[in-house]
Write an enzyme that holds these catalytic residues in place. Sequence first.
Site, mmCIF file in Angstrom:
data_model
loop_
_atom_site.group_PDB
_atom_site.id
_atom_site.type_symbol
_atom_site.label_atom_id
_atom_site.label_comp_id
_atom_site.label_asym_id
_atom_site.label_seq_id
_atom_site.Cartn_x
_atom_site.Cartn_y
_atom_site.Cartn_z
ATOM 1 C CG ASP A 112 -50.126 95.115 49.760
ATOM 2 O OD1 ASP A 112 -50.307 96.297 49.456
ATOM 3 O OD2 ASP A 112 -49.901 94.734 50.938
ATOM 4 C CB ILE A 113 -45.942 92.620 52.215
ATOM 5 C CG1 ILE A 113 -45.070 91.572 52.880
ATOM 6 C CG2 ILE A 113 -46.340 93.730 53.170
ATOM 7 C CD1 ILE A 113 -43.697 92.097 53.277
ATOM 8 C CG ASN A 142 -54.951 104.814 49.654
ATOM 9 O OD1 ASN A 142 -56.147 105.062 49.534
ATOM 10 N ND2 ASN A 142 -54.503 103.629 50.017
ATOM 11 N N GLY A 195 -55.310 107.119 54.521
ATOM 12 C CA GLY A 195 -54.556 106.069 55.205
ATOM 13 C C GLY A 195 -53.282 105.689 54.489
ATOM 14 C CG HIS A 249 -48.525 102.724 46.355
ATOM 15 N ND1 HIS A 249 -47.914 103.715 47.098
ATOM 16 C CD2 HIS A 249 -49.561 102.284 47.110
ATOM 17 C CE1 HIS A 249 -48.544 103.858 48.249
ATOM 18 N NE2 HIS A 249 -49.554 103.005 48.279
ATOM 19 C CG LEU A 250 -51.914 103.171 40.035
ATOM 20 C CD1 LEU A 250 -50.574 103.895 40.092
ATOM 21 C CD2 LEU A 250 -52.319 102.943 38.589
ATOM 22 C CG HIS A 251 -53.507 99.815 46.672
ATOM 23 N ND1 HIS A 251 -53.045 99.023 47.700
ATOM 24 C CD2 HIS A 251 -53.169 101.091 47.010
ATOM 25 C CE1 HIS A 251 -52.464 99.783 48.617
ATOM 26 N NE2 HIS A 251 -52.525 101.046 48.232
HETATM 27 P P1 AMP Z 1 -50.832 102.734 51.075
HETATM 28 O O1 AMP Z 1 -51.608 102.585 52.354
HETATM 29 O O2 AMP Z 1 -51.682 103.130 49.908
HETATM 30 O O3 AMP Z 1 -49.603 103.591 51.245
HETATM 31 O O4 AMP Z 1 -50.357 101.262 50.721
HETATM 32 C C1 AMP Z 1 -49.074 100.778 50.988
HETATM 33 C C2 AMP Z 1 -49.123 99.283 50.756
HETATM 34 O O5 AMP Z 1 -47.794 98.796 50.674
HETATM 35 C C3 AMP Z 1 -49.795 98.507 51.898
HETATM 36 O O6 AMP Z 1 -50.907 97.790 51.366
HETATM 37 C C4 AMP Z 1 -48.700 97.582 52.401
HETATM 38 O O7 AMP Z 1 -49.185 96.318 52.769
HETATM 39 C C5 AMP Z 1 -47.771 97.515 51.204
HETATM 40 N N1 AMP Z 1 -46.374 97.211 51.494
HETATM 41 C C6 AMP Z 1 -45.568 97.830 52.399
HETATM 42 N N2 AMP Z 1 -44.336 97.305 52.361
HETATM 43 C C7 AMP Z 1 -44.348 96.336 51.408
HETATM 44 C C8 AMP Z 1 -43.377 95.435 50.891
HETATM 45 N N3 AMP Z 1 -42.121 95.410 51.360
HETATM 46 N N4 AMP Z 1 -43.745 94.579 49.908
HETATM 47 C C9 AMP Z 1 -45.017 94.584 49.449
HETATM 48 N N5 AMP Z 1 -45.972 95.421 49.874
HETATM 49 C C10 AMP Z 1 -45.652 96.283 50.836
#
Ligand code: AMP
Length: 115
Positions: free
Chosen positions: A31-32, A88, A94, A101-103
């Site tokens: 994650d960025i 999410n 949020g 995507h799975l965190h």
């Molecule tokens: P969500 O809030 O569950 O939609 O999580 C989206 C996640 O994507 C967030 O934790 C962001 O930091 C991450 N994110 C967004 N753009 C990028 C990217 N280009 N590379 C890596 N992670 C990203």
Amino acid sequence: MPQDCIFCRIAAGEIQADLVHEDEQCVAFRDINPQAPTHILIIPRKHIEGIAKAETEHQALLGHLMLVVGKVARTEGIEDSGYRTVINWGRDSGMEVPHLHLHVLGGRAMSWPPG
Ligand code: AMP
Ligand code: ZN
């Protein structure tokens, strides 16, 4: 693939990401904006808007993503210390990126309930 979907573009290799796993069905990358020392996102290559939009036809793919959670956690060295997996959906969660995507979060103790 939706041209404006950032995660589709990462899966296609059009946007650079720090990949930790990839196979024919999914990719996993850091994650960025990490919320824990280890924060990995696992996404299907196929564009599914989110868990609420998953269908029966995606059942095997969803199972695969869950197995990749364990695999990535193992290679990241957080299996023994523990980790949290979050999916999410929708305004109250949020969710920011409308591609399933799975965190996978680990490397620190976490509180419950989540904020
Ligand atoms: P969500 O809030 O569950 O939609 O999580 C989206 C996640 O994507 C967030 O934790 C962001 O930091 C991450 N994110 C967004 N753009 C990028 C990217 N280009 N590379 C890596 N992670 C990203
Ligand atoms: Zn997408």
